[in-house]
Scaffold this motif. Structure first.
Motif, PDB file in Angstrom:
ATOM      1  N   GLU A  38     -24.566 -86.998  26.925  1.00  0.00           N
ATOM      2  CA  GLU A  38     -24.215 -88.396  26.720  1.00  0.00           C
ATOM      3  C   GLU A  38     -24.700 -88.869  25.347  1.00  0.00           C
ATOM      4  O   GLU A  38     -25.665 -88.341  24.807  1.00  0.00           O
ATOM      5  N   VAL A  39     -24.020 -89.841  24.786  1.00  0.00           N
ATOM      6  CA  VAL A  39     -24.401 -90.363  23.481  1.00  0.00           C
ATOM      7  C   VAL A  39     -25.744 -91.084  23.604  1.00  0.00           C
ATOM      8  O   VAL A  39     -25.911 -91.972  24.433  1.00  0.00           O
ATOM      9  N   VAL A  40     -26.694 -90.638  22.805  1.00  0.00           N
ATOM     10  CA  VAL A  40     -28.014 -91.261  22.737  1.00  0.00           C
ATOM     11  C   VAL A  40     -28.437 -91.332  21.271  1.00  0.00           C
ATOM     12  O   VAL A  40     -27.928 -90.588  20.431  1.00  0.00           O
ATOM     13  N   ASP A  41     -29.368 -92.193  20.986  1.00  0.00           N
ATOM     14  CA  ASP A  41     -29.916 -92.308  19.641  1.00  0.00           C
ATOM     15  C   ASP A  41     -31.160 -91.436  19.539  1.00  0.00           C
ATOM     16  O   ASP A  41     -32.101 -91.599  20.329  1.00  0.00           O
ATOM     17  N   PHE A  42     -31.163 -90.513  18.578  1.00  0.00           N
ATOM     18  CA  PHE A  42     -32.267 -89.546  18.480  1.00  0.00           C
ATOM     19  C   PHE A  42     -33.640 -90.201  18.332  1.00  0.00           C
ATOM     20  O   PHE A  42     -34.617 -89.649  18.826  1.00  0.00           O
ATOM     21  N   PRO A  43     -33.786 -91.377  17.690  1.00  0.00           N
ATOM     22  CA  PRO A  43     -35.132 -91.955  17.625  1.00  0.00           C
ATOM     23  C   PRO A  43     -35.725 -92.258  19.004  1.00  0.00           C
ATOM     24  O   PRO A  43     -36.942 -92.122  19.199  1.00  0.00           O
ATOM     25  N   ASP A  44     -34.877 -92.636  19.954  1.00  0.00           N
ATOM     26  CA  ASP A  44     -35.379 -92.932  21.297  1.00  0.00           C
ATOM     27  C   ASP A  44     -35.938 -91.685  21.970  1.00  0.00           C
ATOM     28  O   ASP A  44     -36.983 -91.729  22.619  1.00  0.00           O
ATOM     29  N   VAL A  45     -35.255 -90.570  21.795  1.00  0.00           N
ATOM     30  CA  VAL A  45     -35.713 -89.303  22.379  1.00  0.00           C
ATOM     31  C   VAL A  45     -36.929 -88.785  21.610  1.00  0.00           C
ATOM     32  O   VAL A  45     -37.903 -88.321  22.210  1.00  0.00           O
ATOM     33  N   ALA A  46     -36.888 -88.888  20.290  1.00  0.00           N
ATOM     34  CA  ALA A  46     -38.002 -88.418  19.458  1.00  0.00           C
ATOM     35  C   ALA A  46     -39.300 -89.129  19.830  1.00  0.00           C
ATOM     36  O   ALA A  46     -40.370 -88.507  19.869  1.00  0.00           O
ATOM     37  N   LYS A  47     -39.215 -90.395  20.122  1.00  0.00           N
ATOM     38  CA  LYS A  47     -40.402 -91.165  20.505  1.00  0.00           C
ATOM     39  C   LYS A  47     -41.057 -90.568  21.751  1.00  0.00           C
ATOM     40  O   LYS A  47     -42.283 -90.439  21.828  1.00  0.00           O
ATOM     41  N   LYS A  48     -40.260 -90.157  22.721  1.00  0.00           N
ATOM     42  CA  LYS A  48     -40.782 -89.562  23.953  1.00  0.00           C
ATOM     43  C   LYS A  48     -41.395 -88.193  23.688  1.00  0.00           C
ATOM     44  O   LYS A  48     -42.462 -87.864  24.223  1.00  0.00           O
ATOM     45  N   VAL A  49     -40.716 -87.379  22.881  1.00  0.00           N
ATOM     46  CA  VAL A  49     -41.245 -86.048  22.541  1.00  0.00           C
ATOM     47  C   VAL A  49     -42.591 -86.199  21.826  1.00  0.00           C
ATOM     48  O   VAL A  49     -43.569 -85.534  22.174  1.00  0.00           O
ATOM     49  N   CYS A  50     -42.643 -87.089  20.856  1.00  0.00           N
ATOM     50  CA  CYS A  50     -43.881 -87.288  20.098  1.00  0.00           C
ATOM     51  C   CYS A  50     -45.016 -87.790  20.988  1.00  0.00           C
ATOM     52  O   CYS A  50     -46.155 -87.355  20.831  1.00  0.00           O
ATOM     53  N   ALA A  51     -44.698 -88.685  21.912  1.00  0.00           N
ATOM     54  CA  ALA A  51     -45.733 -89.187  22.823  1.00  0.00           C
ATOM     55  C   ALA A  51     -46.312 -88.051  23.657  1.00  0.00           C
ATOM     56  O   ALA A  51     -47.526 -87.984  23.863  1.00  0.00           O
ATOM     57  N   SER A  52     -45.474 -87.134  24.117  1.00  0.00           N
ATOM     58  CA  SER A  52     -45.986 -85.996  24.888  1.00  0.00           C
ATOM     59  C   SER A  52     -46.944 -85.152  24.061  1.00  0.00           C
ATOM     60  O   SER A  52     -47.945 -84.651  24.574  1.00  0.00           O
ATOM     61  N   VAL A  53     -46.642 -85.000  22.771  1.00  0.00           N
ATOM     62  CA  VAL A  53     -47.502 -84.203  21.894  1.00  0.00           C
ATOM     63  C   VAL A  53     -48.795 -84.958  21.573  1.00  0.00           C
ATOM     64  O   VAL A  53     -49.891 -84.406  21.708  1.00  0.00           O
ATOM     65  N   THR A  54     -48.692 -86.216  21.176  1.00  0.00           N
ATOM     66  CA  THR A  54     -49.905 -86.948  20.786  1.00  0.00           C
ATOM     67  C   THR A  54     -50.808 -87.250  21.978  1.00  0.00           C
ATOM     68  O   THR A  54     -52.024 -87.346  21.815  1.00  0.00           O
ATOM     69  N   GLU A  55     -50.213 -87.369  23.168  1.00  0.00           N
ATOM     70  CA  GLU A  55     -51.013 -87.589  24.373  1.00  0.00           C
ATOM     71  C   GLU A  55     -51.503 -86.283  24.989  1.00  0.00           C
ATOM     72  O   GLU A  55     -52.089 -86.280  26.071  1.00  0.00           O
ATOM     73  N   LYS A  56     -51.235 -85.178  24.293  1.00  0.00           N
ATOM     74  CA  LYS A  56     -51.691 -83.841  24.680  1.00  0.00           C
ATOM     75  C   LYS A  56     -51.132 -83.367  26.027  1.00  0.00           C
ATOM     76  O   LYS A  56     -51.730 -82.543  26.702  1.00  0.00           O
ATOM     77  N   LYS A  57     -49.971 -83.880  26.403  1.00  0.00           N
ATOM     78  CA  LYS A  57     -49.258 -83.374  27.575  1.00  0.00           C
ATOM     79  C   LYS A  57     -48.497 -82.104  27.212  1.00  0.00           C
ATOM     80  O   LYS A  57     -48.156 -81.318  28.089  1.00  0.00           O
ATOM     81  N   ALA A  58     -48.235 -81.931  25.910  1.00  0.00           N
ATOM     82  CA  ALA A  58     -47.562 -80.738  25.380  1.00  0.00           C
ATOM     83  C   ALA A  58     -48.295 -80.313  24.118  1.00  0.00           C
ATOM     84  O   ALA A  58     -48.816 -81.154  23.386  1.00  0.00           O
ATOM     85  N   GLN A  59     -48.314 -79.002  23.864  1.00  0.00           N
ATOM     86  CA  GLN A  59     -48.974 -78.499  22.664  1.00  0.00           C
ATOM     87  C   GLN A  59     -48.115 -78.706  21.422  1.00  0.00           C
ATOM     88  O   GLN A  59     -48.637 -78.918  20.333  1.00  0.00           O
ATOM     89  N   ARG A  60     -46.805 -78.621  21.589  1.00  0.00           N
ATOM     90  CA  ARG A  60     -45.876 -78.795  20.470  1.00  0.00           C
ATOM     91  C   ARG A  60     -44.582 -79.406  20.975  1.00  0.00           C
ATOM     92  O   ARG A  60     -44.340 -79.466  22.174  1.00  0.00           O
ATOM     93  N   GLY A  61     -43.754 -79.822  20.005  1.00  0.00           N
ATOM     94  CA  GLY A  61     -42.476 -80.415  20.344  1.00  0.00           C
ATOM     95  C   GLY A  61     -41.318 -79.742  19.641  1.00  0.00           C
ATOM     96  O   GLY A  61     -41.491 -79.106  18.592  1.00  0.00           O
ATOM     97  N   ILE A  62     -40.147 -79.899  20.234  1.00  0.00           N
ATOM     98  CA  ILE A  62     -38.892 -79.413  19.668  1.00  0.00           C
ATOM     99  C   ILE A  62     -37.884 -80.545  19.772  1.00  0.00           C
ATOM    100  O   ILE A  62     -37.702 -81.118  20.849  1.00  0.00           O
ATOM    101  N   MET A  63     -37.231 -80.854  18.661  1.00  0.00           N
ATOM    102  CA  MET A  63     -36.165 -81.845  18.642  1.00  0.00           C
ATOM    103  C   MET A  63     -34.889 -81.190  18.110  1.00  0.00           C
ATOM    104  O   MET A  63     -34.925 -80.473  17.112  1.00  0.00           O
ATOM    105  N   LEU A  64     -33.786 -81.462  18.793  1.00  0.00           N
ATOM    106  CA  LEU A  64     -32.491 -80.920  18.408  1.00  0.00           C
ATOM    107  C   LEU A  64     -31.523 -82.078  18.162  1.00  0.00           C
ATOM    108  O   LEU A  64     -31.385 -82.948  19.015  1.00  0.00           O
ATOM    109  N   CYS A  65     -30.898 -82.083  16.998  1.00  0.00           N
ATOM    110  CA  CYS A  65     -29.857 -83.075  16.713  1.00  0.00           C
ATOM    111  C   CYS A  65     -28.790 -82.386  15.874  1.00  0.00           C
ATOM    112  O   CYS A  65     -28.767 -81.155  15.801  1.00  0.00           O
TER     113      CYS A  65
END
Length: 147
Positions: A38-65
């Motif tokens: 579905e059409v989404v804006d990448f900044p909205d998804v990037a914000k969630k990925v980054c939060a997982s990394v900075t909150e240490k829920k994930a060691q690293r992130g991957i973004m695809l656009c």
């Protein structure tokens, strides 16, 4: 290892192949969408990925656009994130070794599924060299976040 992953609609075609490769390697994936192309804006998804990394829920992130560039820009707006758009093997490992990158961004319009998987494997297999000159530069990057 736990990876936070996200994509917009342009990156969606790569997501299944990347997720499969990661799971075969025993890596847990936190999937932040998009989920059906579905059409989404990448900044909205990037914000969630980054939060997982900075909150240490994930060691690293991957973004695809589409190009990887917009995703990298969006991720670099988050404090504590160092993202790089990578489309070659050298950059995929060097960005971690020298710049301690914690989110990789790839463009589905630039690399195919196999290349994306190869790049991500190199990124994940790399670690920060920790040399004094690199650590000094990381400190300066962190200081720039507040300016």
């Amino acid at each position: 290892m736990i990876i936070a992953m996200g994509c917009d609609h342009a990156g969606f075609p790569l997501k299944a192949a990347v997720t499969e490769m990661l799971r075969k390697r025993g890596i847990e994936v936190i999937d932040h969408g998009c989920y059906r192309g579905e059409v989404v804006d990448f900044p909205d998804v990037a914000k969630k990925v980054c939060a997982s990394v900075t909150e240490k829920k994930a060691q690293r992130g991957i973004m695809l656009c589409g190009s990887g560039v917009g995703a990298a820009i969006a991720c670099n707006k988050a404090a504590g994130i160092r993202a790089a758009c990578c489309h070659d093997i050298y950059t995929a490992h060097q960005c971690v070794e020298h710049d301690d990158v914690n989110v990789i961004a790839l463009g589905a319009d630039v690399v195919g599924k196999q290349a994306a998987c190869d790049l991500i494997q190199r990124y994940l297999d790399s670690s920060f060299s920790g040399g004094d000159e690199f650590a000094r530069r990381i400190r300066k990057l962190t200081e720039m976040e507040g300016s």
